[in-house]
Design an enzyme around this catalytic site. Structure first.
Site, mmCIF file in Angstrom:
data_model
loop_
_atom_site.group_PDB
_atom_site.id
_atom_site.type_symbol
_atom_site.label_atom_id
_atom_site.label_comp_id
_atom_site.label_asym_id
_atom_site.label_seq_id
_atom_site.Cartn_x
_atom_site.Cartn_y
_atom_site.Cartn_z
ATOM 1 N N HIS A 249 0.874 -1.166 0.000
ATOM 2 C CA HIS A 249 0.000 0.000 0.000
ATOM 3 C C HIS A 249 0.918 1.225 0.000
ATOM 4 C CE1 HIS A 249 -3.077 2.813 1.288
ATOM 5 N NE2 HIS A 249 -3.988 1.874 1.189
ATOM 6 N N ARG A 269 -5.762 11.232 0.136
ATOM 7 C CA ARG A 269 -5.473 11.750 -1.208
ATOM 8 C C ARG A 269 -6.763 12.028 -1.960
ATOM 9 N NH1 ARG A 269 -2.599 7.232 -3.390
ATOM 10 N NH2 ARG A 269 -2.925 6.194 -1.389
#
Ligand code: FAD
Length: 633
Positions: A249, A269
């Site tokens: 990740h 994000r």
């Protein structure tokens, strides 16, 4: 005196996460005397940490969703390397398993008209994740445990003993499977609290031990993920597939050391957070690959416009697929433009008002404040890639979860094939339910059937005595290596040489280092006694991590292409020839691994017809492609 306590069961399930609990319920419902063993406390497993949800094509949020669409998304996510039968069973049965959980008392979030709510997630065409806020795994474990208690209460009423047919052995670690004449005969282990040894005589064992993340320095996984099930299976004679595929990740915490690797959700994000290097540059603009160039913004102002007006702006490059972002961060750090603690900066503080951050990202705000003393409303986070999930695992029969050792079954993260080269978010929780149940049913049927081994009392005693002697060796004082030192060296080796970006010579170096670690691990010292001695526990788990690391490295060196969770700097392209190959790992008595190539099963024509020919041509060889106007056109 080694004082080994002996138990006899029909089915022994190793692991009490979603897969293990679902398997145990299935075996007990068949009337089998079933044991569930977990090395952590009962209720603590990775399943409990899962947030987003469980993928199932219920079609509640969008009636167009159906199992074939889920199947297609799963195969795309796995880059066509998935076992097609597993992907089909998973997509077909996940809705039933979710409804069953609800029937057992799970309280999912609701749609306005009262059905199970479903959320969007990467790679899923329609909103598909059944969820309970951001605590879905917790609700899943709570429900399965409640079901176990209900079955125990039924046995208390009927037989006068709640544990007559279903017993949980918590904080008990299995270190060895017992085989007799090539068949499963039981399992050996120890209680973590007092160091007492236990042996289970049983014709059928279900492995549900989860993953391998602790072989890497930086991981979102907790201490239990030492690859025990993968190693136990190899030593019992089973094989593993797809071990080269490890999911990283892109954003885990990097500081302080005690929390390094803990996940930082992608929503940061998605809600406007940007990645910067030590020079303050938004470096993701430098890493947009050609195949994505037309879909991603070229300037900061274009990217920033996307959040409010996505129809007229292209996406910010921070939202490229996870593997692209992970590789970019890795490169910035390698080239000396990292943050002080070896990550990069993820900043949402200059992007959204403090109030808004606290409202949209409450758990991230809390996580950084509590664990790192960082206020994400006022300063950037430091983040870096973190080892998250292993796609590889025990090679199993899709319908029964049977390994090729009679009596040995595997389900959940420890099993391989279902996710191909890359798992979609949400597909693990549903995998646990579908294949946990199938493993429990098949193990119960086997325990009844003519194929089961004769009662192997002698073999069980012999293995138990030898395993106990082996375990006790580590407690002897003096001279041996410190298990913590070796573990750190192993984690550095895997992170630095077999991590996100792989190169042939570095992996060859890793194999040499793993050989040396393997030798050194035979003379470990964990002085002290058997009562809760963590050094001793690590000494017993370390050979498993080394063996699993050998499997990953050997397969990663062999596969000369890049696909999903396997990126080769020296072979950056995806190869249609390699798509047809599963690498199968076996181990010998000295924990040395060998590789064999197995063909990947063909996708049946009726399911292949779900894909456009143009898409298939990116993955399949010319000869595999259906005809231009072929039978399934
Ligand atoms: P686990 O739930 O980890 O259970 C393993 C069990 O085996 C434990 O009880 C452990 O104690 C036991 N065990 C291990 N070794 C031994 C031994 N030697 N002897 C005895 N017992 C042993 N997936 C999704 O689908 N959706 C999500 O939203 C999601 N979010 C995630 C968030 C985080 C932070 C993480 C780390 C993972 C997430 N995943 C998610 C992945 C998913 O949670 C796991 O893949 C899944 O829970 C694994 O389930 P399991 O039953 O195979 O293993």
């Amino acid at each position: 005196d080694t004082g080994i306590t002996r138990y006899t069961y029909d089915v022994v399930v190793i692991g009490a996460g979603g897969a293990g609990l679902r398997a145990a319920i299935a075996a007990r419902e068949q009337g089998k005397r079933t044991a569930v063993i977990s090395k952590s406390l009962f209720g603590k497993a990775h399943t409990v940490m899962a947030e987003g949800g469980a993928a199932a094509a219920l079609g509640n949020a969008n009636p167009s969703d159906a199992w074939p669409v889920h199947f297609r998304d799963t195969i795309r996510g796995g880059k066509f390397l998935n076992d097609p039968r597993m992907a089909e069973l998973h997509a077909r049965e996940a809705p039933e398993r979710i409804l069953e959980l609800e029937h057992w008392g799970a309280l999912f979030d609701r749609t306005a008209d009262g059905r199970i709510s479903q959320r969007n997630f990467g790679g899923h065409e329609y909103p598909r994740l059944a969820h309970v806020g951001d605590r879905t795994g917790l609700e899943m474990i709570r429900t399965l445990q409640q079901r176990i208690v209900a079955l125990q209460q039924a046995d208390a009423a009927e037989l006068g003993d709640p544990e007559a047919r279903l017993r949980v052995f918590a904080e008990t670690a299995v270190t060895e499977l017992v085989t007799d004449g090539g068949r499963i005969a039981g399992a050996f282990g120890y209680r973590r609290a007092d160091g007492g040894f236990v042996v289970f005589e049983a014709p059928a064992v279900v492995l549900a031990t989860g993953g391998i993340g602790k072989a890497f320095r930086t991981t979102s996984n907790s201490w239990e993920y030492t690859g025990d099930g993968h190693a136990l299976a190899l030593r019992a004679g089973a094989s593993l597939i797809n071990m080269e595929f490890v999911q990283f990740h892109p954003t885990g915490m990097v500081w302080p050391p005690s929390v390094k690797g803990i996940l930082v959700t992608e929503s940061v994000r998605g809600d406007g957070g940007v990645l910067r290097n030590s020079e303050g540059r938004r470096f993701m603009f430098d890493y947009v690959p050609d195949v994505f160039r037309s879909q991603y913004a070229e300037t900061e102002s274009e990217a920033d416009g996307w959040y409010d007006d996505p129809a007229n702006h292209r996406r910010p490059p921070e939202l490229l697929p996870r593997d692209e972002v992970a590789r970019a961060i890795n490169n910035e750090v390698k080239e000396g433009r990292g943050s002080p603690h070896g990550g990069v900066f993820l900043d949402v503080s200059t992007r959204l008002p403090a109030e808004e951050i606290r409202r949209r990202l409450p758990s991230m705000h809390h996580q950084f404040k509590e664990l790192a003393d960082v206020d994400i409303t006022a300063e950037p986070m430091e983040v870096g890639p973190t080892c998250h999930y292993v796609m590889g695992g025990v090679r199993v029969d899709a319908d029964t979860a049977a390994s090729d050792v009679p009596g040995l079954y595997a389900a959940g993260e420890v099993a391989g094939g279902m996710h191909g080269s890359n798992r979609l978010g949400g597909n693990s929780l549903s995998d646990l339910l579908v294949f946990g149940r199938r493993a429990g049913l098949a193990a119960a049927a086997y325990a009844d059937g003519p194929g089961r081994g004769a009662v192997a009392g002698e073999a069980v005693d012999r293995v138990a005595a030898a395993s106990a002697r082996y375990a006790l060796e580590f407690l002897k004082q003096g001279g041996g290596e410190n298990p913590y030192t070796l573990h750190a060296e192993l984690q550095d080796t895997m992170n630095d040489l077999v991590g996100i970006i792989r190169r042939g010579p570095e992996m060859a170096e890793a194999i040499a280092r793993l050989d040396s670690l393997g030798e050194r691990s035979s003379v470990l010292s964990a002085p002290g006694d058997r009562v809760y001695n963590p050094g001793w526990h690590l000494a017993l788990a370390l050979p498993n991590m080394i063996l699993v690391s050998r499997a990953i490295t050997a397969a990663a060196l062999e596969r000369e292409e890049s696909r999903g969770g396997h990126t080769r700097d020296d072979f950056p392209a995806m190869s249609a020839e390699w798509r047809r190959v599963n690498l199968e790992v076996r181990a010998d008595r000295a924990d040395r691994v060998t590789l064999a190539r197995r063909p990947v099963a063909d996708i049946p024509a009726a399911l292949l017809a779900l894909f456009e020919r143009e898409e298939l041509s990116k993955y399949l060889t010319e000869e595999e492609l259906p005809g231009q106007d072929g039978a399934d056109a």
